[in-house]
Design an enzyme around this catalytic site. Structure first.
Site, PDB file in Angstrom:
ATOM      1  N   LYS A  66      73.964  -1.830  29.896  1.00  0.00           N
ATOM      2  CA  LYS A  66      73.327  -2.300  28.660  1.00  0.00           C
ATOM      3  C   LYS A  66      71.849  -2.593  28.897  1.00  0.00           C
ATOM      4  O   LYS A  66      70.996  -2.311  28.030  1.00  0.00           O
ATOM      5  CB  LYS A  66      74.044  -3.552  28.153  1.00  0.00           C
ATOM      6  CG  LYS A  66      73.424  -4.144  26.899  1.00  0.00           C
ATOM      7  CD  LYS A  66      74.229  -5.317  26.366  1.00  0.00           C
ATOM      8  CE  LYS A  66      73.577  -5.877  25.098  1.00  0.00           C
ATOM      9  NZ  LYS A  66      74.400  -6.954  24.474  1.00  0.00           N
ATOM     10  N   HIS A 124      97.984  37.870  28.280  1.00  0.00           N
ATOM     11  CA  HIS A 124      97.576  37.153  27.067  1.00  0.00           C
ATOM     12  C   HIS A 124      98.645  36.154  26.623  1.00  0.00           C
ATOM     13  O   HIS A 124      98.992  36.080  25.443  1.00  0.00           O
ATOM     14  CB  HIS A 124      97.225  38.131  25.953  1.00  0.00           C
ATOM     15  CG  HIS A 124      96.080  39.043  26.298  1.00  0.00           C
ATOM     16  ND1 HIS A 124      94.817  38.574  26.611  1.00  0.00           N
ATOM     17  CD2 HIS A 124      96.021  40.390  26.408  1.00  0.00           C
ATOM     18  CE1 HIS A 124      94.020  39.598  26.891  1.00  0.00           C
ATOM     19  NE2 HIS A 124      94.729  40.712  26.783  1.00  0.00           N
TER      20      HIS A 124
END
Length: 505
Positions: free
Chosen positions: A136, A266
Site C-alpha cells: 500500500k 483435435h
C-alpha cells in the site's frame, strides 16, 4: 536517520546474503524468530523484532510483528507532515524495506497426511499484513516476496536508490502473492467445512507464455500446476493445442482397462483399443483411422517398451504419453528430434470444475466423472447381449463419452473401428463412422455401437442396423424410445439403456 529493513521469511533461500548486503549498504536489519537466528548465526548484525518492539512473540509465534512500531514504520507517509509529527511523537521509525514470504500453506494444504490443525497453523497472519502494508505504501517502501527478486533489487539498491517503477512492480507482485494465498485458504475452508460455494475464486500463477494459442494470432499462457501431472522428457515445448489434446488423450486412456491405447486428434479419438500387450493395442488403435492418426497424440496406460517404441517411430506423431518408459524405449523414441515424449506423473484430478467464458462472467460445471456399471444397464430389447458384445459395449461407451457430440462409435473386439464426431445430426455421425470404418477395411457386421445421447427417431438405430451392428448402448430417454426399441426388435438388435447422457461440447 537510521534506515531499517524488516525480514521475516519462511523460505530462507538467499536470506543471509540478502541481509548481509543490505546491512553493508547501511540498513539495520530487523527480523523475526528463526529468520533472526539464521542471520545472526551467520555473523550479520540483526535485531530481533521482539527486542525492537519491546514486546515478546506470543502464542507459539502466532503474534510476532503485529505492533504499531512495526506497522507505523511501514505505513507512515514520508511526505506527509502530520504523519512525520505523529511518528516522532510515538517513537516510530520508518522501515524502508520489507522482505517477507509466507508459511507454506499452499504446499501443506495439498498433503493428505496433514491434519486440519496442522494446515490451520500454516496459515500466515502477520506476513500477509506486512506485505499488504508495504505494498500500500509502495512509494516509500520496497516489498520483496520471492528470493528470485533479491539479486536485481540489491544491484539497483547498490546504485543508490530504488526507482518508483521497481517499487510498483514489487507491490503488484506482492498483492498477487497474497491474493493467491488467500484464494487457497478460502477454497480450502469451503471444501473442508462442506459449505456452499459462495464465489468462484480462480487464482493461478502464470507458469509459461506459450508460443501461441489455438492459432498463431492468439496469445496463450499456461498457469497453475500442470507440470506436476506431466513431465516433458524430450522434444519441443508443448503448444496450446498439444496440451488440450494431451489431456483429452490421457483422460480417455485412463478410463479404459489396463493395456490400452488411445490416439487423439483435435480432442477426438481416431483410434482406441485394449489388448493383451501394448504393441497389439497400439496396432489395433491405429487401424481405426491411420490417416487421421498422422500428427496425433498417442497415450497408453502401461510402460512403453522397445517393441512399441520402434512401431511408434513409423509415423509422425506430435506426442507420445505414458506413465513410464524403459531406457531402451526412451532412446529409440528420442531419435525423433522434435516429437514430444511425455510422462504421466500422477493421476489426473476428477473433481475439477470446467470453466467457459461467457459475456459478463463464467459458465461452470462439474467434470463429467460419470461411470457405468452393469447394474446401471436396462436391457430393453427381446434379444439380450452376449458376453463378448457386453465387453465391447462397455468399451464403446467410454470412447463415445470422450467424443464430441453428436457422437457415434463402432467397436469390434475391444477396438474402435469407426468414429463419428461432432455432427449436428446423430444419423450423420452414424453414417460418417461407418464410412470411415469401411474406408480402412473394417467389417461392421457383428460390431457394436454406442451413442452419447438418445436417438430422437428410429432412423439412427436403423442406420446402425443396416451397417451390420448387432447391439447398441445408449442413454435412452427419448419420447420416441418405444419406436426405437421396436425398430431394434425388428432388426433383431440387442439394446441397452444406461440412463446417463454424455454430451461433450
Amino acid at each position: 536517520m537510521k534506515r531499517f529493513a524488516l525480514i521475516s521469511v519462511s523460505d530462507k533461500t538467499g536470506v543471509v546474503q540478502f541481509a548481509k548486503k543490505a546491512n553493508e549498504l547501511g540498513y539495520d536489519i530487523l527480523a523475526t524468530g528463526k529468520t533472526a537466528k539464521i542471520i545472526n548465526d551467520n555473523n550479520v548484525n540483526c535485531t530481533e523484532v521482539s527486542d525492537y518492539t519491546g514486546f515478546p512473540e506470543i502464542f507459539a509465534g502466532r503474534v510476532k510483528t503485529l505492533q504499531p512500531s512495526v506497522f507505523g514504520g511501514i505505513l507512515m507517509r514520508r511526505d506527509n507532515e502530520s504523519d512525520i509529527r505523529e511518528a516522532e511523537k510515538n517513537n516510530v521509525l520508518p522501515i524502508d524495506i520489507v522482505c517477507v514470504n509466507l508459511y507454506p500453506f499452499p504446499q501443506v494444504v495439498k498433503d493428505p497426511e496433514k491434519d486440519l490443525q496442522t494446515k490451520i497453523e500454516n496459515i500466515d497472519i502477520g506476513g500477509p499484513s506486512l506485505i499488504r502494508a508495504a505494498s500500500k505504501n509502495y512509494k516509500f517502501v520496497s516489498v520483496l516476496t520471492d528470493p528470485s527478486q533479491y539479486e536485481s533489487f540489491l544491484a539497483e539498491l547498490e546504485k543508490g536508490e530504488i526507482s518508483l517503477n521497481t517499487k510498483e512492480k514489487l507491490a503488484a507482485a506482492a498483492f498477487a502473492y497474497t491474493s493467491y494465498y488467500d484464494t487457497l485458504i478460502a477454497n480450502y475452508f469451503e471444501k473442508e467445512f462442506h459449505l456452499p460455494m459462495q464465489a468462484i475464486r480462480l487464482n493461478y500463477c502464470v507458469k509459461d507464455e506459450l508460443r501461441y494459442g489455438e492459432n498463431p494470432h492468439q496469445k496463450a499462457f499456461i498457469t497453475g500446476e500442470f507440470y506436476d501431472y506431466f513431465s516433458v522428457l524430450h522434444g519441443k515445448e508443448l503448444s496450446y493445442n498439444n496440451i488440450i489434446d494431451l489431456v483429452a488423450a490421457v483422460e480417455l486412456v485412463n478410463e479404459l482397462e489396463p493395456v490400452s491405447c488411445a490416439i487423439i486428434k483435435h480432442t477426438n479419438p481416431c483410434g482406441a483399443a485394449t489388448s493383451d500387450n501394448l504393441l497389439d493395442a497400439y496396432t489395433k488403435a491405429l487401424s481405426c483411422d491411420p490417416v487421421s492418426a498422422f500428427g496425433g497424440i498417442v497415450a497408453v496406460n502401461e510402460t512403453i517398451e522397445k517393441d512399441l517404441a520402434e512401431k511408434l517411430n513409423d509415423i509422425f506423431l506430435e506426442i507420445i504419453c505414458a506413465p513410464a518408459y524403459t531406457d531402451e524405449a526412451l532412446e529409440i523414441l528420442s531419435r525423433k528430434k522434435n516429437r514430444r515424449i511425455v510422462r504421466i506423473n500422477k493421476k489426473l484430478p476428477s473433481d475439477e470444475m470446467l470453466v467457459k467464458n461467457i459475456p459478463g462472467g463464467l459458465a461452470l460445471q462439474d467434470k463429467d466423472s460419470s461411470r457405468i456399471t452393469e447394474k446401471d444397464f436396462n436391457y430393453v430389447t427381446k434379444r439380450k447381449v452376449s458376453h463378448a458384445e457386453l465387453e465391447d459395449l462397455k468399451f464403446a461407451w467410454v470412447i463415445c463419452k470422450h467424443t464430441k457430440s453428436n457422437a457415434i462409435v463402432y467397436v469390434k473386439d475391444r477396438k474402435a473401428i469407426g468414429v463419428g464426431a461432432g455432427q449436428m445430426s446423430r444419423i450423420d455421425s452414424a453414417k460418417i463412422a461407418a464410412s470411415k470404418a469401411r474406408e480402412h477395411g473394417h467389417d461392421l457386421v457383428g460390431s457394436v455401437a454406442a451413442s452419447d445421447a438418445f436417438f430422437p427417431f428410429a432412423d439412427g438405430l436403423i442406420e446402425l442396423a443396416n451397417n451390420g451392428v448387432s447391439s447398441v448402448i445408449q442413454p435412452g430417454g427419448s419420447v420416441r424410445d418405444d419406436e426405437v426399441i421396436n425398430a431394434a426388435n425388428q432388426k433383431n438388435i440387442a439394446m441397452i439403456f444406461t440412463g446417463i447422457r454424455n454430451f461433450k461440447h
